[in-house]
Design an enzyme around this catalytic site. Sequence first.
Site, PDB file in Angstrom:
ATOM      1  CE  LYS A 171      -4.278   1.815   6.212  1.00 13.67           C
ATOM      2  NZ  LYS A 171      -4.230   1.451   4.798  1.00 13.67           N
ATOM      3  CD  GLU A 228      -3.004  -3.768   3.511  1.00 10.57           C
ATOM      4  OE1 GLU A 228      -2.814  -2.565   2.643  1.00 10.57           O
ATOM      5  OE2 GLU A 228      -2.994  -3.912   4.395  1.00 10.57           O
TER       6      GLU A 228
END
Length: 216
Positions: free
Chosen positions: A135, A45
């Site tokens: 998340k 990421e």
Amino acid sequence: MSTPKHQIVRTIVETGLVAIVRTDNADTAARIAEACADGGVSALEITFTVPGAAGVIESLRRRYAPGRLLVGAGTVIDAETARIAILSGAEYIVAPALSAETARLCLRYQVPYLPGAGTIGEIIAGLEAGADIIKVFPGEVLGPAFIKAARGPLPQAPLLPTGGVSIDNVHEWIAAGAVAVGVGGHLTAGAQRGDFGAITTMARSFIERIREARAS
């Protein structure tokens, strides 16, 4: 029928580790990415706090063959940034909180969306918006107990904590029911002293600890 979107989500879950790259320049970000890939990381990421993040994503997508390293965009707080990330080649979008507009855009282009949530209500809202993985953030505040508790009423929720995940406690997160974990500084700290080999070693250790936690 499996789609590229489902395959991306499956890859994230199978390895169980998303390496979060948050640094102050594009060159260091690229070197961290290389070190992570050498350590077996399959999902990376690049946060949009990295200067030139879109260019870093584009460069990494050109460098690594399809299936070698998933490159996602993080800290995506609005649909405009998500669209820039997707045009740059981001294969999934991660956000600190849910954005309905970003969720719709990701659904439109069939790009996995991982919005942040810190309450049961936010997890439900994310699921209803079509999020592929939730998340759990900030992990250092919520702790593994939050994931265990959330999976009581929401066993179907795929939860991925970020923040506070270390090599010493990663097994606790997996045991609590996390489908994967996101790790930043605890994985990439070696970059601060120019020791990118340490990142590769740490990545291997994280992957092994996750494998062991799942088997136990």
